[in-house]
Design a protein around this motif. Sequence first.
Motif, mmCIF file in Angstrom:
data_model
loop_
_atom_site.group_PDB
_atom_site.id
_atom_site.type_symbol
_atom_site.label_atom_id
_atom_site.label_comp_id
_atom_site.label_asym_id
_atom_site.label_seq_id
_atom_site.Cartn_x
_atom_site.Cartn_y
_atom_site.Cartn_z
ATOM 1 N N PHE A 119 -104.897 -59.314 -42.022
ATOM 2 C CA PHE A 119 -104.892 -60.375 -43.027
ATOM 3 C C PHE A 119 -104.973 -59.824 -44.446
ATOM 4 O O PHE A 119 -104.446 -60.437 -45.387
ATOM 5 C CB PHE A 119 -106.062 -61.337 -42.776
ATOM 6 C CG PHE A 119 -106.048 -62.538 -43.670
ATOM 7 C CD1 PHE A 119 -105.106 -63.547 -43.490
ATOM 8 C CD2 PHE A 119 -106.971 -62.668 -44.705
ATOM 9 C CE1 PHE A 119 -105.084 -64.658 -44.319
ATOM 10 C CE2 PHE A 119 -106.956 -63.770 -45.536
ATOM 11 C CZ PHE A 119 -106.003 -64.768 -45.337
ATOM 12 N N ILE A 120 -105.593 -58.668 -44.616
ATOM 13 C CA ILE A 120 -105.739 -58.113 -45.965
ATOM 14 C C ILE A 120 -104.376 -57.819 -46.602
ATOM 15 O O ILE A 120 -104.231 -57.825 -47.827
ATOM 16 C CB ILE A 120 -106.636 -56.848 -45.952
ATOM 17 C CG1 ILE A 120 -107.131 -56.560 -47.378
ATOM 18 C CG2 ILE A 120 -105.893 -55.639 -45.369
ATOM 19 C CD1 ILE A 120 -108.200 -55.482 -47.436
ATOM 20 N N LYS A 121 -103.356 -57.623 -45.766
ATOM 21 C CA LYS A 121 -102.011 -57.404 -46.308
ATOM 22 C C LYS A 121 -101.513 -58.650 -47.039
ATOM 23 O O LYS A 121 -100.789 -58.538 -48.039
ATOM 24 C CB LYS A 121 -101.049 -57.036 -45.181
ATOM 25 C CG LYS A 121 -101.380 -55.712 -44.494
ATOM 26 C CD LYS A 121 -100.412 -55.436 -43.343
ATOM 27 C CE LYS A 121 -100.775 -54.142 -42.620
ATOM 28 N NZ LYS A 121 -99.853 -53.885 -41.467
ATOM 29 N N GLU A 122 -101.886 -59.820 -46.538
ATOM 30 C CA GLU A 122 -101.518 -61.073 -47.209
ATOM 31 C C GLU A 122 -102.318 -61.249 -48.491
ATOM 32 O O GLU A 122 -101.779 -61.669 -49.517
ATOM 33 C CB GLU A 122 -101.757 -62.263 -46.275
ATOM 34 C CG GLU A 122 -100.883 -62.276 -45.035
ATOM 35 C CD GLU A 122 -99.413 -62.396 -45.392
ATOM 36 O OE1 GLU A 122 -99.080 -63.169 -46.309
ATOM 37 O OE2 GLU A 122 -98.596 -61.706 -44.752
ATOM 38 N N VAL A 123 -103.612 -60.930 -48.444
ATOM 39 C CA VAL A 123 -104.465 -61.085 -49.621
ATOM 40 C C VAL A 123 -104.021 -60.142 -50.727
ATOM 41 O O VAL A 123 -104.088 -60.475 -51.921
ATOM 42 C CB VAL A 123 -105.941 -60.837 -49.256
ATOM 43 C CG1 VAL A 123 -106.839 -60.986 -50.481
ATOM 44 C CG2 VAL A 123 -106.380 -61.806 -48.165
ATOM 45 N N ARG A 124 -103.519 -58.949 -50.362
ATOM 46 C CA ARG A 124 -103.081 -57.984 -51.375
ATOM 47 C C ARG A 124 -101.825 -58.421 -52.118
ATOM 48 O O ARG A 124 -101.473 -57.835 -53.133
ATOM 49 C CB ARG A 124 -102.880 -56.609 -50.729
ATOM 50 C CG ARG A 124 -104.200 -55.887 -50.502
ATOM 51 C CD ARG A 124 -104.067 -54.592 -49.746
ATOM 52 N NE ARG A 124 -105.365 -53.933 -49.637
ATOM 53 C CZ ARG A 124 -105.685 -53.026 -48.736
ATOM 54 N NH1 ARG A 124 -104.772 -52.655 -47.811
ATOM 55 N NH2 ARG A 124 -106.886 -52.479 -48.715
ATOM 56 N N LYS A 125 -101.159 -59.464 -51.626
ATOM 57 C CA LYS A 125 -100.071 -60.048 -52.402
ATOM 58 C C LYS A 125 -100.610 -60.754 -53.638
ATOM 59 O O LYS A 125 -99.889 -60.975 -54.604
ATOM 60 C CB LYS A 125 -99.280 -61.034 -51.538
ATOM 61 C CG LYS A 125 -98.533 -60.374 -50.381
ATOM 62 C CD LYS A 125 -97.845 -61.418 -49.512
ATOM 63 C CE LYS A 125 -97.126 -60.752 -48.344
ATOM 64 N NZ LYS A 125 -96.482 -61.757 -47.453
ATOM 65 N N ILE A 126 -101.909 -61.096 -53.581
ATOM 66 C CA ILE A 126 -102.578 -61.729 -54.719
ATOM 67 C C ILE A 126 -103.443 -60.720 -55.469
ATOM 68 O O ILE A 126 -103.356 -60.602 -56.695
ATOM 69 C CB ILE A 126 -103.441 -62.916 -54.234
ATOM 70 C CG1 ILE A 126 -102.562 -63.948 -53.529
ATOM 71 C CG2 ILE A 126 -104.188 -63.552 -55.408
ATOM 72 C CD1 ILE A 126 -103.349 -65.069 -52.865
ATOM 73 N N ILE A 127 -104.276 -59.988 -54.737
ATOM 74 C CA ILE A 127 -105.181 -58.986 -55.327
ATOM 75 C C ILE A 127 -104.842 -57.624 -54.717
ATOM 76 O O ILE A 127 -105.380 -57.260 -53.660
ATOM 77 C CB ILE A 127 -106.659 -59.327 -55.046
ATOM 78 C CG1 ILE A 127 -106.993 -60.746 -55.470
ATOM 79 C CG2 ILE A 127 -107.577 -58.324 -55.751
ATOM 80 C CD1 ILE A 127 -107.019 -60.988 -56.953
ATOM 81 N N PRO A 128 -103.945 -56.859 -55.299
ATOM 82 C CA PRO A 128 -103.534 -55.582 -54.690
ATOM 83 C C PRO A 128 -104.678 -54.597 -54.478
ATOM 84 O O PRO A 128 -104.626 -53.772 -53.553
ATOM 85 C CB PRO A 128 -102.515 -55.033 -55.698
ATOM 86 C CG PRO A 128 -102.028 -56.225 -56.453
ATOM 87 C CD PRO A 128 -103.196 -57.144 -56.539
ATOM 88 N N SER A 129 -105.725 -54.668 -55.309
ATOM 89 C CA SER A 129 -106.792 -53.665 -55.255
ATOM 90 C C SER A 129 -107.930 -54.040 -54.314
ATOM 91 O O SER A 129 -108.900 -53.291 -54.199
ATOM 92 C CB SER A 129 -107.367 -53.460 -56.663
ATOM 93 O OG SER A 129 -107.915 -54.670 -57.166
ATOM 94 N N ILE A 130 -107.828 -55.175 -53.631
ATOM 95 C CA ILE A 130 -108.929 -55.600 -52.769
ATOM 96 C C ILE A 130 -109.155 -54.601 -51.642
ATOM 97 O O ILE A 130 -108.209 -54.027 -51.086
ATOM 98 C CB ILE A 130 -108.688 -57.025 -52.208
ATOM 99 C CG1 ILE A 130 -109.969 -57.551 -51.564
ATOM 100 C CG2 ILE A 130 -107.525 -57.050 -51.236
ATOM 101 C CD1 ILE A 130 -109.916 -59.019 -51.197
ATOM 102 N N LYS A 131 -110.427 -54.366 -51.311
ATOM 103 C CA LYS A 131 -110.789 -53.424 -50.263
ATOM 104 C C LYS A 131 -111.191 -54.166 -48.996
ATOM 105 O O LYS A 131 -111.602 -55.320 -49.044
ATOM 106 C CB LYS A 131 -111.950 -52.542 -50.741
ATOM 107 C CG LYS A 131 -111.604 -51.708 -51.965
ATOM 108 C CD LYS A 131 -112.807 -50.922 -52.441
ATOM 109 C CE LYS A 131 -112.474 -50.110 -53.683
ATOM 110 N NZ LYS A 131 -113.664 -49.375 -54.200
#
Length: 440
Positions: free
Chosen positions: A346-358
């Motif tokens: 799911f983090i791949k989808e979130v990184r479309k919004i926040i690329p730097s999210i860990k």
Amino acid sequence: MENTYEVAIIGGGVCGTALLYTLSNYTNINNIVLIEKESDVALINSAKHSNSQTLHFGDIETNYTLTKATKVNAGASLVKNYLLNKDQKQEIYTKYHKMVLGVGKEQAEKLRDRYQEFKQLFPDLKILDRAEIVKKEPRVLEARRTEEEIIALFTHEGYTVDFKLLSESFLDNSLDISGKDINLMFDTKVTKITRENHSYHIKTKHKSIQAKVVAIAAGAHSLLFAKSLGYGLDYALLSVAGSFYFAPQLLNGKVYTVQRQKLPFAAIHGDPEVHDKAIARFGPTAKVLPMLERHKYSSIIEYFQTAGLSLKAVSSFLKILSDPIIFKYIALNFVYDFPIIGKRLFIKEVRKIIPSIKLEDLTYARGYGGVRPQIVNLNTKALEMGEAKILGDQIIFNITPSPGASTCLQNALEDTERIIDFLDHNYQFDRERFMADLSD
């Protein structure tokens, strides 16, 4: 002994309470009962944890056509004006800015075209370039490739709403009106509805209710009631459950992604929590579950009673899920809820919004998410998106008003007009006063 009412409303979510508010304040219907199987209003899909807490207008939802956005905007504006004018409890909502990101040449061009088409309907809508985006949402551009084209459609008119508190407000403003007899029946599950002698008999565990007109706003259960009375036999349900992930404060407002082609479900977006800006909520995911109510496994049996196991129903589901794009999407969304691996995907989808999210920033929002019943037409073997309403003889079944809570007052207006038509000529609806009270 039976209690007799002019109108019975079954379902105490935001749509049921909006209808009660409209009937009690703007009609001369004096005798109304609201029946809810839970102990309070809005404990299922209208609860804060069960929906995306967003007042949708259609400005940045890129799955909306201009025609649909025009209708949704009119309905959502009624709710906005209720919040601003009729109820001063600021805790019901929080106002944030909102934007939809266009990343890459194709998406950027799509948003520019959309702006030209939609700017007259939404005069506050603006196009932001990279430099302007970073002022509003710095984390959106952090660690993003500088050569990557990015623009955004932006507006300050973003509302995050606690729809349970809104339901409570509708209820409070429906009671204690002179000359009105409003009866509330909580912890009361309807077991059977029958039509006899030009009125409906509503059976519950403890008593029977009689009503001239019935309006059912019970979400997915509405179709179950419809089928028990011989309506909606050509429909089934594809129950789509949404889930969310939490993250620390990463956004100042709502940030959406562009809708994917061919997918009937909303694109992933990030929102600050309605009562806590320090928490960002990302989602919703969309997985298909055979139940009418999230986290309630007893509703699985009811789901199959609603969906049916006929050849037409099975073949309709197979046809919908055989589309490779839809099947891949649903399968992937099912995995998003799995421990460990779900968050990593799911983090791949979130990184479309926040690329730097860990990875450690994301936490699965356990217990969050509701069920959105999508109507399946058994004749066309296709999903019917948007509003699902069935009209019968002196009865209305609201299955999934689209887009849900955002158009609850518009839905209440339309149902009120139908209810007045069902009753005799002595009943009136003051539509002009309703619109005046909820206008800009």
